[in-house]
Design an enzyme around this catalytic site. Structure first.
Site, PDB file in Angstrom:
ATOM      1  N   SER A 182      32.552 -21.455  63.253  1.00  0.00           N
ATOM      2  CA  SER A 182      32.755 -20.014  63.323  1.00  0.00           C
ATOM      3  C   SER A 182      31.487 -19.296  63.804  1.00  0.00           C
ATOM      4  O   SER A 182      30.977 -19.582  64.869  1.00  0.00           O
ATOM      5  CB  SER A 182      33.218 -19.510  61.959  1.00  0.00           C
ATOM      6  OG  SER A 182      33.757 -18.225  62.037  1.00  0.00           O
ATOM      7  N   LYS A 207      35.763 -23.794  65.677  1.00  0.00           N
ATOM      8  CA  LYS A 207      36.583 -22.714  65.097  1.00  0.00           C
ATOM      9  C   LYS A 207      36.067 -21.382  65.643  1.00  0.00           C
ATOM     10  O   LYS A 207      35.118 -20.812  65.124  1.00  0.00           O
ATOM     11  CB  LYS A 207      36.534 -22.711  63.577  1.00  0.00           C
ATOM     12  CG  LYS A 207      37.454 -21.652  62.944  1.00  0.00           C
ATOM     13  CD  LYS A 207      37.371 -21.683  61.432  1.00  0.00           C
ATOM     14  CE  LYS A 207      38.377 -20.721  60.809  1.00  0.00           C
ATOM     15  NZ  LYS A 207      38.114 -19.309  61.136  1.00  0.00           N
TER      16      LYS A 207
END
Length: 462
Positions: free
Chosen positions: A310, A335
Site C-alpha cells: 500500500s 496492493k
C-alpha cells in the site's frame, strides 16, 4: 416564434422521448424477470410445498445475501466484499471507534508472552511490569500456545477504559519464580511509527548505524498521522551528527494513511510526480512533490519485502523512479487500489468496491491485477534483489528482538560512570555486527551506501 407553438413543440418532443424509451424499459423489466424468475418461483414452491413452515423474510434475506456475495465474488477482487447489515455495523464501530491497550511489546515463548519493552508512561510501565517478565495469563486465560497476533489483538488489546488482569511471572532466576496479578486499565496507546536498529543500555533507540561512515537507519513500521513529524525529528538529530546516508526500512510495513505516505515521500524529493490515481469511473488525480520541507541531499537505500504494501509501496516506488534511492530486498506485495464503501439503501448493509488503482511515476500500476501478474509487473521490484529463506527470517526476527529489547538494570547494581562510554561503544559495535550478520538485506543496503560514500569526492549540492 409564438410561445404557444414553442410549448407544443416541447410537449411533442417529450412524448416522443417517452415512446422511444418505453420499449427499452419494458425490455429491461422483462430481462430482469427472466433472470430472477426462477428465484421467485423457488420461493413460491417452498412456501407452497415444503413440509415445515418457513419464515418468508428469512428466505428472502438469505437469497439476497447469497446473490450479492456471488456478484461481488465474480469480480475476482479479494478487496471487494459485501457486508451484511450486522457486519456493516461492526465495520463502522471498528473504523470509527478507538482501541486501547496496556503499552507492551511482547513475544510468544514456551511459557507465555515475554515482555520485550514498554511504551513510556503506559499502564504497564506505571504498574512496574519489567522487560524479561512473562505474562502467563490474561484475565485467567493462559497465553501459552496462543499465536502472537491473536494474543495481542484478542487478549491484551481492547476498548479504552476497560480493565484487564495480567498474571506476571517474575524474571527472577530459578524454577520457583514468583507470580503476581496486575490489574490495569486499558488506554489509547500511541505507538511510535519510527524505530531504530537497536537500543542503548539506557533504553534509548539507536538511529545512527555507522557513525564513522555517517549512515543512519530508520524503520518506518506504519504510516500514522504523526509519522512525518517523528521522521523529521530523527533525521534532524542525525543531520547534526554528520549524516551522509540513510537506510529506510519499509519491510513488513503494510501501509496506513495515504496522506502520510505522500508526506513521507515528499520529504525526500523536491519536485516531480509522486503517484497517480486513476479508475474507469473516477476522475484522475495526481500528487506532486514540493520543495518546502525537503531534506538536504544524502545517499539513500530503501529495503522492501513481500509484506511491504500500500502506502509503503508508493513511497518506495516514487523514490526508485526518481532515482532518489536504491531499492534493496524482494518485490513488494502489490496492493495499490482505492476502495470505497457504499452503504446500500433500506438497511441492506454495504459493499466495498475497488474504484481506482495507483500508478507510480514510471506509469506502472502498483496493484497485482491478473494482467500485471501474468506480465510479472506489479508492486515495486528492487534494483538490488536480496532474497531470504524462512530460516533466515526467523533468525533475523529473533536477533532484532534481542538488539531492540529494553534493558532495565538490576536495582542492586551500582552505576559505573567512568567506563560507561567505552562499554556503550563496545555494546553498539557488538549489536551492529550481530544484526548485520543476521540480516543480509540490511547488510547489502549498508554495503551499497558505504561504497557510494567512499567514492564521493565533493559534497553533493543541497
Amino acid at each position: 416564434m409564438p410561445k404557444r407553438n414553442l410549448a407544443w413543440i416541447l410537449v411533442i418532443v417529450t412524448i416522443a422521448l417517452l415512446m422511444w424509451q418505453l420499449p427499452r424499459t419494458i425490455a429491461v423489466r422483462d430481462s430482469v424477470y427472466e433472470v430472477f424468475g426462477p428465484l421467485v418461483e423457488v420461493r413460491a414452491e417452498i412456501r407452497k410445498r415444503f413440509v415445515e413452515d418457513v419464515e418468508d423474510s428469512k428466505l428472502v434475506e438469505s437469497a439476497v445475501n447469497a446473490g450479492i456475495k456471488a456478484m461481488v465474488k465474480e469480480l475476482h477482487d479479494p478487496y471487494a466484499v459485501y457486508l451484511t447489515p450486522d457486519e456493516y455495523d461492526r465495520f463502522k464501530k471498528q473504523t470509527d471507534g478507538v482501541f486501547g491497550g496496556v503499552g507492551l511489546d511482547v513475544w510468544a515463548t514456551g511459557t507465555g508472552l515475554e515482555v520485550l519493552s514498554r511504551e513510556s508512561d503506559s499502564p504497564a510501565a506505571r504498574a512496574g511490569i519489567l522487560p524479561g517478565e512473562v505474562i502467563t495469563h490474561v484475565d485467567g486465560l493462559p497465553t501459552k500456545g496462543v499465536p502472537l497476533v491473536e494474543a495481542v489483538n484478542n487478549l491484551l488489546n481492547g476498548p479504552p477504559g476497560t480493565e484487564i488482569t495480567l498474571t506476571v511471572l517474575s524474571r527472577s532466576p530459578g524454577a520457583a519464580a514468583p507470580t503476581r496479578d496486575v490489574r490495569l486499565r486499558r488506554e489509547v496507546i500511541r505507538l511510535d511509527p519510527i524505530q531504530g536498529w537497536s537500543r542503548t543500555p539506557a533504553g534509548d533507540r539507536r538511529f545512527m548505524l555507522d557513525p564513522e561512515a555517517g549512515i543512519g537507519y530508520l524503520r518506518l513500521t506504519k504510516f500514522t498521522v504523526d509519522a512525518t513529524d517523528r521522521m523529521d525529528a530523527e533525521i534532524n538529530v542525525l543531520l547534526r551528527h554528520n549524516l551522509r546516508g540513510v537506510v529506510l526500512d519499509l519491510r513488513d510495513n503494510t501501509g496506513g494513511l495515504f496522506d502520510s505516505g505522500i508526506a513521507v515521500a515528499d520529504r525526500y524529493l523536491e519536485r516531480g510526480l509522486l503517484v497517480r490515481q486513476s479508475g474507469r469511473k473516477t476522475d484522475e488525480k495526481q500528487w506532486y512533490a514540493t520543495h518546502e520541507g525537503t531534506y538536504p541531499h544524502f545517499e539513500m537505500a530503501v529495503i522492501v519485502n513481500s509484506s511491504t504494501a500500500s502506502a509503503a509501496e508508493l513511497v518506495a516506488g516514487a523514490l526508485r523512479d526518481h532515482q532518489r534511492a536504491v531499492i534493496v530486498g524482494e518485490r513488494s506485495y502489490g496492493k495499490g487500489c482505492v476502495q470505497e464503501v457504499i452503504q446500500l439503501e433500506h438497511g441492506g448493509g454495504a459493499i466495498k468496491l475497488t474504484t481506482a488503482y495507483y500508478y507510480l511515476p514510471s506509469g506502472q500500476c502498483v496493484h497485482k491485477t491478473p494482467e500485471a501478474a501474468a506480465a510479472g509487473r506489479w508492486g515495486v521490484e528492487p534494483t538490488l534483489p536480496v532474497s531470504m529463506t524462512g530460516e533466515q527470517r526467523e533468525h533475523l526476527l529473533t536477533t532484532r528482538r534481542e538488539v531492540t529489547r529494553e534493558v532495565v538494570p538490576d536495582s542492586t547494581m551500582q552505576p559505573t560512570t567512568t567506563t560507561a562510554p567505552a562499554n556503550e561503544e563496545q555494546d553498539r559495535l557488538a549489536d551492529a555486527e550481530t544484526l548485520l550478520e543476521a540480516d543480509p538485506q540490511l547488510r547489502k543496503a549498508v554495503e551499497y551506501l558505504r561504497d557510494r560514500l567512499s567514492t564521493e569526492t565533493t559534497p553533493p549540492a543541497e
